[in-house]
Design a protein around this motif. Structure first.
Motif, PDB file in Angstrom:
ATOM      1  N   GLY A  97       0.852  -1.085   0.131  1.00  0.00           N
ATOM      2  CA  GLY A  97      -0.005   0.052   0.029  1.00  0.00           C
ATOM      3  C   GLY A  97       0.797   1.311  -0.089  1.00  0.00           C
ATOM      4  N   LYS A  98       2.316   1.215   0.023  1.00  0.00           N
ATOM      5  CA  LYS A  98       2.911   2.335  -0.126  1.00  0.00           C
ATOM      6  C   LYS A  98       3.351   2.962  -1.262  1.00  0.00           C
ATOM      7  N   PRO A  99       3.586   4.171  -1.600  1.00  0.00           N
ATOM      8  CA  PRO A  99       3.804   4.801  -2.664  1.00  0.00           C
ATOM      9  C   PRO A  99       4.733   4.355  -3.880  1.00  0.00           C
ATOM     10  N   TYR A 100       5.985   3.843  -3.180  1.00  0.00           N
ATOM     11  CA  TYR A 100       6.916   3.445  -4.320  1.00  0.00           C
ATOM     12  C   TYR A 100       6.272   2.076  -4.992  1.00  0.00           C
ATOM     13  N   VAL A 101       5.543   1.442  -4.430  1.00  0.00           N
ATOM     14  CA  VAL A 101       4.910   0.381  -5.023  1.00  0.00           C
ATOM     15  C   VAL A 101       3.837   0.923  -6.448  1.00  0.00           C
ATOM     16  N   GLU A 102       3.194   1.985  -6.000  1.00  0.00           N
ATOM     17  CA  GLU A 102       2.334   2.443  -7.286  1.00  0.00           C
ATOM     18  C   GLU A 102       3.241   2.978  -8.091  1.00  0.00           C
ATOM     19  N   LYS A 125       5.338   2.569 -13.437  1.00  0.00           N
ATOM     20  CA  LYS A 125       6.468   2.424 -14.556  1.00  0.00           C
ATOM     21  C   LYS A 125       6.610   1.281 -15.514  1.00  0.00           C
ATOM     22  N   GLY A 126       5.638   0.439 -15.089  1.00  0.00           N
ATOM     23  CA  GLY A 126       5.212  -0.894 -16.012  1.00  0.00           C
ATOM     24  C   GLY A 126       6.181  -1.926 -15.550  1.00  0.00           C
ATOM     25  N   LEU A 127       6.703  -1.966 -14.458  1.00  0.00           N
ATOM     26  CA  LEU A 127       7.182  -3.303 -13.780  1.00  0.00           C
ATOM     27  C   LEU A 127       6.256  -4.171 -13.749  1.00  0.00           C
ATOM     28  N   SER A 128       6.627  -5.656 -14.005  1.00  0.00           N
ATOM     29  CA  SER A 128       5.848  -6.618 -13.986  1.00  0.00           C
ATOM     30  C   SER A 128       5.537  -6.904 -12.526  1.00  0.00           C
ATOM     31  N   GLU A 129       4.100  -7.405 -12.201  1.00  0.00           N
ATOM     32  CA  GLU A 129       3.942  -7.677 -10.814  1.00  0.00           C
ATOM     33  C   GLU A 129       4.812  -8.559 -10.103  1.00  0.00           C
ATOM     34  N   PRO A 130       5.052  -9.699 -10.546  1.00  0.00           N
ATOM     35  CA  PRO A 130       6.130 -10.600  -9.811  1.00  0.00           C
ATOM     36  C   PRO A 130       7.474  -9.991  -9.630  1.00  0.00           C
ATOM     37  N   ARG A 131       7.948  -9.325 -10.594  1.00  0.00           N
ATOM     38  CA  ARG A 131       9.182  -8.689 -10.382  1.00  0.00           C
ATOM     39  C   ARG A 131       9.388  -7.656  -9.289  1.00  0.00           C
ATOM     40  N   MET A 132       8.063  -6.818  -9.460  1.00  0.00           N
ATOM     41  CA  MET A 132       7.695  -5.604  -8.407  1.00  0.00           C
ATOM     42  C   MET A 132       7.767  -6.054  -6.975  1.00  0.00           C
ATOM     43  N   LEU A 133       7.173  -7.364  -6.869  1.00  0.00           N
ATOM     44  CA  LEU A 133       6.899  -8.090  -5.474  1.00  0.00           C
ATOM     45  C   LEU A 133       8.257  -8.733  -5.080  1.00  0.00           C
TER      46      LEU A 133
END
Length: 342
Positions: free
Chosen positions: A233-238, A243-251
């Motif tokens: 829920g933090k801003p850096y995740v949004e 920026k188009g980072l895939s969900e698994p990679r971002m996670l």
């Protein structure tokens, strides 16, 4: 190099803490009035058995139990010579069990490796179950996956270990032909390790591992889910998503690493809590671990046996804390060690 300094500092701190814990353990055990030999002497005097009294008095002098408390501790820990010179914990002498009438080292030798084996299997089970389910529940928040994992988690937390042991004790043997009692078939006891013996041990580990690890896995899964949801829920995740980072990679790149910190820190408390929490399970399933020995020693006020078992649990706590500290230092770059780097 900084990690090495950090590890050395933590290790020295662990040794100092172990000394303090040994003082507390010895003092607390001796707080109740009397001990095993004193109680035995009183019983023998009531029945007029003078020969038994002489033997008990001899044992009190032999193991320095007739000395002041501070001297008893110093001799037991190995900081001061006793009737047999330096023969304490530091020298690998763990004392004598008066209840079982044998050296503590001989009594706990087999129980220690069984305890380590059972609890190591439970730790691996906890992490293998809690990590994927916790991450999946957070990633699929407010879906049937989340609700199902939450239900399983609450069920694991609400079910007492000894009750689960009784249930699996019956149904596991009846419907799955799983063995119950002990950690191997009787014909393999005292035999050298072989493939068949290892297979027997692994099969016998199924029920104890599941019973002991269930509540720990449920609690850790819920904690990991909550931490990961907070990070998501933090801003850096949004920003990463925008920026188009895939969900698994971002996670895996940021939120999971931060949420994983308490998961790693739990190693320090997980091992001793499993040992202490498995006492009833060991009694129900007939496991020859140190849990039943500790319960018996505390009830009979068997000083050296109960003190050694408590010191073993304390050592597990400190080793687990050391491991978790080192893993956290490697996992989270925000953790500074060895002073502030300029």
């Amino acid at each position: 190099m900084a990690l090495l300094r950090f590890a050395v500092f933590r290790f020295l701190t662990m040794l100092a803490t172990l000394v303090v814990v040994s003082v507390l353990v010895f003092v607390i055990i001796t707080l109740p009035p009397g001990d095993y030999l004193s109680n035995q002497i009183n019983e023998l005097r009531a029945t007029g058995q003078s020969a038994g009294i002489a033997k008990a008095e001899f044992l009190r002098a032999e193991y320095s139990l007739d000395q002041p408390l501070w001297k008893q501790y110093m001799i037991w820990a190995g900081f001061m010579p006793g009737p047999h010179g330096f023969a304490g914990l530091l020298q690998g002498e763990f004392g004598w069990s008066f209840e079982y009438d044998k050296p503590v080292a001989d009594l706990v030798g087999g129980a220690l490796w069984m305890t380590v084996l059972v609890n190591l299997a439970a730790v691996l089970f906890i992490y293998a179950v809690a990590l994927p389910l916790g991450v999946l529940a957070a990633a699929k928040s407010k879906t049937w996956v989340d609700y199902t994992s939450a239900f399983v988690g609450y069920l694991g937390l609400a079910t007492p270990n000894f009750l689960l042991a009784l249930i699996l004790f019956y149904y596991g043997n009846r419907y799955l032909n799983l063995p119950i009692g002990g950690l191997m078939d009787p014909q393999y006891e005292g035999q050298p390790m072989s493939f068949d013996k290892m297979k027997s041990v692994l099969i016998h580990l199924i029920i104890p591992t599941f019973v002991i690890g269930t509540s720990g896995a449920a609690a850790m899964m819920q904690r990991l889910r909550a931490n990961l949801l907070d990070e998501l829920g933090k801003p850096y995740v949004e920003t990463a998503r925008a920026k188009g980072l895939s969900e698994p990679r971002m996670l895996s790149k940021y939120p999971l690493r931060v949420a994983f910190n308490p998961f790693v820190a739990d190693i320090g408390t997980l091992l001793p809590s499993l040992v202490s929490g498995s006492v009833l399970v060991s009694v129900v399933l007939g496991l020859q671990t140190i849990g039943p020995l500790l319960l018996s020693a505390l009830k009979s006020q068997d000083l050296f046996l109960s003190a050694f078992v408590l010191m073993f649990v304390a050592l597990l706590t400190l080793i687990g804390t050391l491991i978790s500290d080192l893993l956290l230092a490697l996992l989270d770059p925000r953790i500074r060690f060895g002073g502030r780097e300029r």
